[in-house]
Each structure stands twice: as structure tokens, then as C-alpha cells.
Design an enzyme around this catalytic site. Structure first.
Site, PDB file in Angstrom:
ATOM      1  N   LYS A   1       8.492  18.593  15.225  1.00  0.00           N
ATOM      2  CA  LYS A   1       8.066  19.435  14.109  1.00  0.00           C
ATOM      3  C   LYS A   1       7.827  20.871  14.548  1.00  0.00           C
ATOM      4  O   LYS A   1       8.069  21.800  13.787  1.00  0.00           O
ATOM      5  CB  LYS A   1       6.802  18.869  13.450  1.00  0.00           C
ATOM      6  CG  LYS A   1       7.087  17.650  12.607  1.00  0.00           C
ATOM      7  CD  LYS A   1       5.927  17.322  11.685  1.00  0.00           C
ATOM      8  CE  LYS A   1       6.267  16.125  10.801  1.00  0.00           C
ATOM      9  NZ  LYS A   1       5.105  15.628  10.047  1.00  0.00           N
TER      10      LYS A   1
ATOM     11  N   LYS B   1      16.753  10.227  11.284  1.00  0.00           N
ATOM     12  CA  LYS B   1      16.206   9.387  10.214  1.00  0.00           C
ATOM     13  C   LYS B   1      16.296  10.067   8.852  1.00  0.00           C
ATOM     14  O   LYS B   1      16.322  11.302   8.769  1.00  0.00           O
ATOM     15  CB  LYS B   1      14.753   8.983  10.525  1.00  0.00           C
ATOM     16  CG  LYS B   1      13.722  10.048  10.244  1.00  0.00           C
ATOM     17  CD  LYS B   1      12.315   9.475  10.097  1.00  0.00           C
ATOM     18  CE  LYS B   1      11.372  10.594   9.673  1.00  0.00           C
ATOM     19  NZ  LYS B   1      10.030  10.196   9.342  1.00  0.00           N
TER      20      LYS B   1
ATOM     21  N   LYS C   1      12.188  12.936   3.966  1.00  0.00           N
ATOM     22  CA  LYS C   1      11.982  13.639   2.710  1.00  0.00           C
ATOM     23  C   LYS C   1      11.810  15.137   2.912  1.00  0.00           C
ATOM     24  O   LYS C   1      11.840  15.893   1.958  1.00  0.00           O
ATOM     25  CB  LYS C   1      10.821  13.031   1.920  1.00  0.00           C
ATOM     26  CG  LYS C   1       9.482  12.938   2.597  1.00  0.00           C
ATOM     27  CD  LYS C   1       8.539  12.199   1.649  1.00  0.00           C
ATOM     28  CE  LYS C   1       7.344  11.558   2.255  1.00  0.00           C
ATOM     29  NZ  LYS C   1       6.414  12.409   2.974  1.00  0.00           N
TER      30      LYS C   1
HETATM   31  P1  AMP Z   1       6.514  10.037   5.646  1.00  0.00           P
HETATM   32  O1  AMP Z   1       7.752  10.212   4.838  1.00  0.00           O
HETATM   33  O2  AMP Z   1       6.693  10.571   7.023  1.00  0.00           O
HETATM   34  O3  AMP Z   1       5.267  10.496   4.978  1.00  0.00           O
HETATM   35  O4  AMP Z   1       6.334   8.458   5.841  1.00  0.00           O
HETATM   36  C1  AMP Z   1       5.733   7.564   4.929  1.00  0.00           C
HETATM   37  C2  AMP Z   1       6.046   6.144   5.371  1.00  0.00           C
HETATM   38  O5  AMP Z   1       7.445   5.882   5.229  1.00  0.00           O
HETATM   39  C3  AMP Z   1       5.742   5.852   6.834  1.00  0.00           C
HETATM   40  O6  AMP Z   1       5.293   4.518   6.951  1.00  0.00           O
HETATM   41  C4  AMP Z   1       7.064   6.036   7.519  1.00  0.00           C
HETATM   42  O7  AMP Z   1       7.152   5.303   8.717  1.00  0.00           O
HETATM   43  C5  AMP Z   1       8.019   5.483   6.465  1.00  0.00           C
HETATM   44  N1  AMP Z   1       9.337   6.109   6.597  1.00  0.00           N
HETATM   45  C6  AMP Z   1       9.626   7.431   6.459  1.00  0.00           C
HETATM   46  N2  AMP Z   1      10.947   7.663   6.621  1.00  0.00           N
HETATM   47  C7  AMP Z   1      11.511   6.450   6.887  1.00  0.00           C
HETATM   48  C8  AMP Z   1      12.854   6.023   7.161  1.00  0.00           C
HETATM   49  N3  AMP Z   1      13.874   6.880   7.184  1.00  0.00           N
HETATM   50  N4  AMP Z   1      13.056   4.703   7.390  1.00  0.00           N
HETATM   51  C9  AMP Z   1      12.041   3.830   7.349  1.00  0.00           C
HETATM   52  N5  AMP Z   1      10.754   4.164   7.103  1.00  0.00           N
HETATM   53  C10 AMP Z   1      10.483   5.460   6.866  1.00  0.00           C
END
Ligand code: AMP
Ligand code: TRP
Length: 332
Positions: free
Chosen positions: A112, A195, A198
Site C-alpha cells: 500500500k 488479487k 475493490k
Molecule cells: P477488503 O476488500 O480488503 O476490505 O476485504 C474484506 C474481506 O474480503 C476480507 O476478509 C478479505 O480477505 C476478503 N477479500 C478481499 N478481496 C478478496 C479476493 N480477491 N478474494 C478473496 N477474498 C477477498
């Protein structure tokens, strides 16, 4: 007594298919058998610069997405992180226990800060400590997250160790990560080596939970695949195709070998067309429910309020014993 589950999502961008598969889809299953706390990490969102108006709107939008995805506010405690001041308070105490060497190892911080050279603030660095506070305040047993959060969970467990060395046992429960084998890491559609995120600047890389059917179809059909022709799972050499097969498998309930069997002699395009349909069938009702919920801010306010009331009872009990053990004079 049911075991305690806690998880959250940072309020940035919009929820993607990766979030749904790696997180909310599992949360939904867990709500039947556990006492679940699901929250919107708005304080974590401040580690990148936020437009105040957008952040506020997005918090409502995220709550509506949680509910539309099937998280039941009666069965679970759903709340906004900043509504529980104990998160920030406990984070400070834990910050004073965490050696910076441990923070220096965090790969997400490195990534980041490379992406965000103009705003490497201290919050980005201490982010995992706030996350540990989120978890420890609720005496959490299990934390369902995607693979990308494993290291932060390990740090949280280390922090419990630092606490116990200094103040003894009994205040915090040692949490475990709960990472499902399938779909823990959904990859970007255009660039399957990273990955699906968002916060990606290219919207072709992800499918949003609230994308309309046309967009979903377009994004899936234009997903990057290799130049081969055989539909077989091979995450290393056919990363793009294998990612699509993982999504297919999780959403349809078919195993990878069932999918391989289904597409013998067929082309990548066939699989993409079918997959787009499966994704649209899964997310179509979610989008409708979401649009409905967004018309009713009063209801969303109510859900936030009743979630916060319930969460606060548990959080304040933990913080009280933390302050006591730390030697801070009790508030009168
Ligand atoms: P975040 O988008 O970083 O706020 O993540 C929210 C939740 O979604 C967390 O548990 C992450 O580990 C999961 N997550 C985010 N992106 C992915 C992805 N590409 N594949 C699987 N899990 C994800
Ligand atoms: N850092 C997590 C993410 O971006 C979100 C989060 C914040 C979280 N606090 C948490 C997840 C506590 C689980 C438990 O995915």
C-alpha cells in the site's frame, strides 16, 4: 454458548465478487451456528484519503450491500466501527505493546505504501493494530477472512502474546483465522496474477456485487485467459482460466472436476458465457434488494443503532478489564 465470530470490511470502493466469495458468502453460512459480529471498518478507510461526503454515503451503501448479500441483522450484530469508541481506545493500548519490527514485516503495508507514495501516513502503518483491537474487544474465537489477511491475523495473535507476557492471561481470548480453502483468493479478471481488489483503478479487473447484468457479462467475457484450448484447472500456467473455474465452482456448487468434465471439447468462450449467467443469477437479486434498501436510510440508521448498542456492551466490558489490568484509574 455459541462461539464468537467477527469480521469486517474496509469501507472503500464497493464490494467485489472477491469479497463475496472470500468473505460474505462464508459469513452468511456462519450466521446460523455462531454468535457473529460483522462490522464496517470506516476507521480503517481513513488510512487513505477520503472525501467526507463519499465516505458517509459509502458507509450506508456498504451496510445495504451486507444486508442484500443475506446477512441478517436479527441473527448477527452488524455495526459501524467508529460507533464503538472502544476500538480506537484499545488500539492505542496495543500500539504501546507492539514492536515496530513486527509492523515492518507486514506485506500489505509495503504494497500500500508503494502504491500510495504521497500519503504514507502512520495509520497505514498501525492499521493491523487497530484490526487486532477490533478482534480482541469481542473475545472472538474465529475470524473468517480471505488469504490476504492471514498475516494480520498472525500479528493479532502475537499481540495477545505480548499482552500476556506483560499483564498475564485472562483478559483476551486467542483468536484463530478461519480461511476457507476454496475461493480464499479470487484474482483480478484482467491481471490474474494479482488479487481482485475493490481499490483497483481499472474497473475491468473486478465484478462488483452491485454491477448490472450487462456490465457483469462484459467483464467476464473480456477476462484474460491463456492461448490454450483445453478447459483444465492449472493455477500456475492457466491462472486466468483457473480463476474463472474457481468462481464457477463456488457459485454453482460444482466441483472443479465436474466442471472439467462438463467442458470437455468445448472452448473457453463457452465457459465464459455460462459463468456470466451464473454470476448474474447470483448477483441479480442482490442488486435489486440493495437498490430497495438504499431508498430507506431510516431503516439503515436503525440497523446501525441496534447493532452498535449490542456491540458496545461486549466491547466496553473488555476495555474495562484492559484498563484495569493496565493500571489506569477507573472512570467515575
Ligand atoms: P477488503 O476488500 O480488503 O476490505 O476485504 C474484506 C474481506 O474480503 C476480507 O476478509 C478479505 O480477505 C476478503 N477479500 C478481499 N478481496 C478478496 C479476493 N480477491 N478474494 C478473496 N477474498 C477477498
Ligand atoms: N483489514 C480487513 C480488510 O481489509 C478489514 C478488517 C478490519 C477486518 N478489521 C478487521 C477483518 C477485523 C477481520 C477482522 O480486509
Amino acid at each position: 454458548m455459541k462461539k464468537i465470530i467477527l469480521s469486517g470490511s474496509t469501507v472503500t470502493g464497493d464490494l467485489t465478487l472477491g469479497n463475496y466469495i472470500g468473505a460474505m458468502n462464508n459469513w452468511k453460512k456462519l450466521q446460523e451456528d455462531y454468535n457473529c459480529f460483522y462490522f464496517l471498518a470506516d476507521l480503517h478507510a481513513l488510512t487513505v484519503q477520503q472525501d467526507p461526503k463519499t465516505l458517509k454515503e459509502r458507509t450506508y451503501s456498504f451496510l445495504a450491500q451486507y444486508l442484500a448479500l443475506g446477512l441478517d441483522p436479527q441473527k448477527n450484530t452488524i455495526f459501524v466501527q467508529s460507533h464503538i469508541p472502544e476500538h480506537a481506545e484499545l488500539a492505542w493500548i496495543l500500539t504501546c505493546l507492539t514492536p515496530i519490527g513486527y509492523l515492518n514485516r507486514m506485506t500489505q503495508f509495503k504494497e500500500k505504501s508503494e502504491k500510495n507514495v504521497k500519503n504514507i501516513n502512520a495509520g497505514l502503518y498501525t492499521y493491523p493494530i487497530l484490526m487486532a483491537a477490533d478482534i480482541l474487544l469481542y473475545q472472538t474465537d474465529l475470524v473468517p477472512v480471505g488469504e490476504d489477511q492471514r498475516q494480520h491475523l498472525e500479528l493479532c495473535r502475537d499481540i495477545v502474546g505480548f499482552w500476556q507476557n506483560r499483564y498475564g492471561e485472562g483478559v483476551f481470548k486467542m483468536p484463530d483465522a478461519h480461511i476457507s480453502k476454496m475461493g480464499a483468493r479470487i484474482m483480478s479478471l484482467q491481471d490474474p496474477d494479482k488479487k481482485m481488489s475493490k481499490s483497483d483503478e481499472n474497473e475491468k479487473n473486478y465484478v462488483l456485487v452491485i454491477d448490472d447484468p450487462k456490465k457483469i457479462e462484459k467483464k467476464i467475457k473480456s477476462a484474460t485467459t491463456d492461448s490454450g484450448t483445453e478447459i483444465t484447472f492449472d493455477a500456475e500456467n492457466k491462472a486466468g482460466l483457473s480463476n474463472l473455474m474457481t468462481i464457477y465452482s463456488v457459485l454453482s456448487g460444482k466441483t472443479i472436476s465436474e466442471i472439467e468434465a462438463l467442458y470437455v471439447g468445448k472452448m473457453y468462450g463457452h465457459l465464459k458465457v455460462d459463468l456470466a449467467q451464473i454470476v448474474i443469477e447470483t448477483l441479480g437479486p442482490v442488486r435489486e434488494k440493495y437498490l430497495e434498501l438504499m431508498k430507506n436510510h431510516d431503516y439503515l440508521d436503525e440497523v446501525m443503532k441496534s447493532g452498535a448498542d449490542r456491540a458496545r456492551v461486549r466491547a466496553s466490558a473488555t476495555l474495562k478489564s484492559v484498563y484495569d489490568a493496565t493500571g489506569l484509574v477507573a472512570r467515575r
